[in-house]
Every structure is written in C-alpha cells, then in structure tokens.
Design an enzyme around this catalytic site. Structure first.
Site: not given
Length: 395
Positions: A133, A217, A251
């Site tokens: 994802f 990522d 984040k």
C-alpha cells in the site's frame, strides 16, 4: 452529542467516508476523549502519526511560535524551518553530502514525487509488490498492490507491475527497462507483514546490478516507530554503509501536522532538474517547524530506543495473555500485528472501543497496534487489561 455529530457528518461528508467510530474532541499523551466525555487509550496514534501522543507541549509550542512568525511563503522562497527540516532528514537517514530533500504535504504526495523521480530514468517499468500500500492518489494507487482499490479507477498509470514478495519473482522481473523497485520494509496495511529476511539487501543488490532505483516507503515505519529511525537501518537489512536511492517519509515525522518528504541519495539526487516538480504548500514554515520540533523531541527523549524496548514488552505481554484467538504476534518496535485464528479482527476492534481502547483491524484476521512512541509501563498494563477483555468478547 456523538449521534448528533454523526448525523451532521453524514449530511456533508463524501460517500467514500465511513461512519466515524467516535467523535474525538481532545487528548493528552496516549489518551483521548470524545464529545460525550468518554475516555480512550489510543494505541493507534492516528495510524502511526501522533508520535508524541496528543497535545504534547513541544508540538503545541512549535505551532504557536511559528504561527506568530510566518506560516506560508510559497516555493519562490524558503524559511529557516524548511532548511532545518531538510538538514535533519539528511542527517537522520544518513543520506550524506549528496542527499537531497523534496518536502511534501503527505505520504501520497511524497510517493507521487518518487514516481516522477523514477520516470526521470527514462525507463518504462516500475516494480511494486502484491498487497503493498502506497496511497490513494492516482500514481500512488497504481503502485498499491491491492486490486480491489485500483479497479474502480482504472486505467492506472502504465508501466507498473505487481509481483509476489519473493526473491525469485523479483529476479525474474528485473531487466534493463526497470526504472525502480518500490517496497515497504513492513507492509502495514496488509497486516503488519515484514519483508522476508535478507529481501531488502537482495533488492538493493539487484537494483544496483540493473541500474534501477531502490525506493523504500518508510511512511508508516519511519520516525523511530520500529526501534530505529528508519526500518532500513536495522542491523542486517542492508550492507553497512549501503542506502536506498530514495526514501519516502510522512506520518510520524510531523507528529500530527500534515507533512511528507522524499529523500534521495547519491546519483538519484541529480535526476530532478529545475522546475520539474514542486508544491505550493510543500515545505511551508509551519509544517516544517513542527516536524523539526517533533524529530528533535524524539531524539532528545530517546523515543527511538523507547519504541524498541516497549515493542518487545508489548509483544511479550500479548503472548503472555495466552488467548486462544491469537496465533502470532509480529512486527518491530511499536508497529505490531496480532494475527487471529479466524476473521474476527473487526469484532475485537469494536469490543475494544466499547471498553475504551482504540486499535485497528488491518485485515480480517489482523489487529494493528501503533501507539505513540511515548508510552510507558502504565499504558502497556492498561492496554493488556483492555485487550484481553476485548479478545474474550470476540472469542
């Protein structure tokens, strides 16, 4: 008041938004309260975002101080916080003298920058992994390895291929037309699934042999969450001194303020040329000032080490519950997946919320935990009590 807000939400929110589980009004540390005064222990932290918990003085003070100076200057200018933000990320990632930073507003935007970076190689193919994802914007969605998320929006960005997280599959897919390989060190949305042992080092070797970029990522795994500043830095993941070509961040680096970044290393830092990418709000003084403060507090307070220590404590505590529902506890630091023997993760999450605990079902059989990095003994003891009762309720 909760039902009133839910009704108001339903009248104005896009149909893509689910019914809110609660209407949260304020928080402190690892606790939040809803509009009716109910208290919750927050072991999700906004999905690995609120690294310092809620209303941390460092975040509050950074927002107030920067808002009183300047909040936005556009990308025709820079500001001291923006420069400090880039310098901090270069230092913490180990990107070195050739390291460069593109500031973004979110993880998805940072992924979009990574896609454009890969296109700058002149090669047509990007390899991503099944069940991965990377976001919901069109470029990020094209990389996301979940067909159910992509299909309503096809055709996708061309040239992206999804392969199994298997070394033989990666070796077979590599070739001189591969621009980049993008991967997550831990697949958070797939149920907190770490890469196989040695996979990251093998991917680094293969991409280098074929002249392709390795893009890691770290949106969910970065900012100390796994017990190192970044998951690729754990011992045994890469050869000493080796680095990805690009690292995608968001984040936890902002502690709740929207901010992201693409960090490049080595020759990858030369791929973008003047005017090839930009953002109105990316690198704005407010977001970068908060990010610098958050990263500084994580470092000052030893929260990377706390994540490593508390993660081991938390995993062992869950195992010691000896719940017949639990078949595996996995992850690193404070990104933990609790695997269940049947698809009742949603029921466990609902039972937990009723008891005042916020957790998340990453899949039908996996409960995800991503608490603030500040948690201590009392938070873990309270969690284990509430989680045990939630497991019993769903059994």
């Amino acid at each position: 008041m909760t039902e009133e807000y839910r009704a108001r939400f339903a009248r104005v929110a896009m149909r893509s938004a689910p019914t809110p589980m609660a209407v949260l009004e304020h928080g402190e540390g690892a606790r939040v309260w809803d509009v009716d005064g109910a208290e919750y222990l927050d072991f999700l932290a906004g999905i690995a975002v609120n690294a310092l918990g809620h209303a941390h003085p460092v975040v509050v003070d950074a927002i107030a101080a920067q808002a009183a100076r300047v909040m936005h200057v556009s990308n025709y200018f820079t500001s001291p916080p923006a420069v400090a933000f880039a310098e901090t990320l270069v230092r913490l990632t180990g990107a070195g003298e050739a390291g460069r930073v593109y500031p973004a507003n979110s993880g998805a935007e940072a992924i979009e920058a990574a896609v454009k970076l890969a296109r700058r190689t002149g090669r047509p193919r990007i390899l991503a992994f099944e069940s991965g994802f990377h976001g919901r914007t069109m470029g990020a969605l094209a990389l996301t390895g979940k067909a159910a998320l992509r299909e309503p929006f096809e055709p996708m960005l061309p040239g992206v291929e999804h392969i199994p997280t298997d070394l033989a599959a990666l070796e077979a897919a590599m070739g001189p037309d591969v621009a980049a390989v993008i991967l997550e060190p831990i697949k958070g949305e797939a149920g907190v699934v770490p890469l196989p042992a040695g996979f990251l080092a093998a991917a680094r070797r293969l991409t280098r042999e074929h002249g392709a970029l390795l893009i890691v990522d770290e949106i969910q795994t970065g900012a100390g969450r796994t017990g190192e500043w970044f998951a690729f830095q754990h011992a045994g993941e890469l050869e000493p001194g080796d680095l990805p070509d690009a690292i995608v961040l968001a984040k936890g680096i902002g502690g709740g303020v929207p901010v992201g970044a693409l960090v490049t290393t080595g020759a990858a830092s030369e791929l973008f040329t003047l005017g090839q990418h930009g953002s109105t709000f990316g690198g704005n003084p407010l977001a970068t000032a908060v990010a610098v403060a958050v990263l500084g507090e994580i470092e000052r307070a030893g929260l990377v080490q706390n994540a490593a220590r508390r993660g081991e404590q938390l995993q062992q505590g869950i195992r010691d519950l000896a719940s017949p529902l639990v078949t595996e506890v996995r992850g690193r630091g404070l990104l933990i997946g609790v695997e269940l023997d049947r698809p009742v993760a949603g029921h466990v999450v609902a039972a937990a919320l009723e008891r005042g605990l916020i957790i998340n079902a990453a899949s039908g059989t996996t409960v995800r935990l991503a608490p603030p990095l500040i948690i201590g003994d009392a938070d873990i003891e309270r969690f284990l009590t509430l989680f045990s009762a939630s497991l019993e309720a769903a059994a």
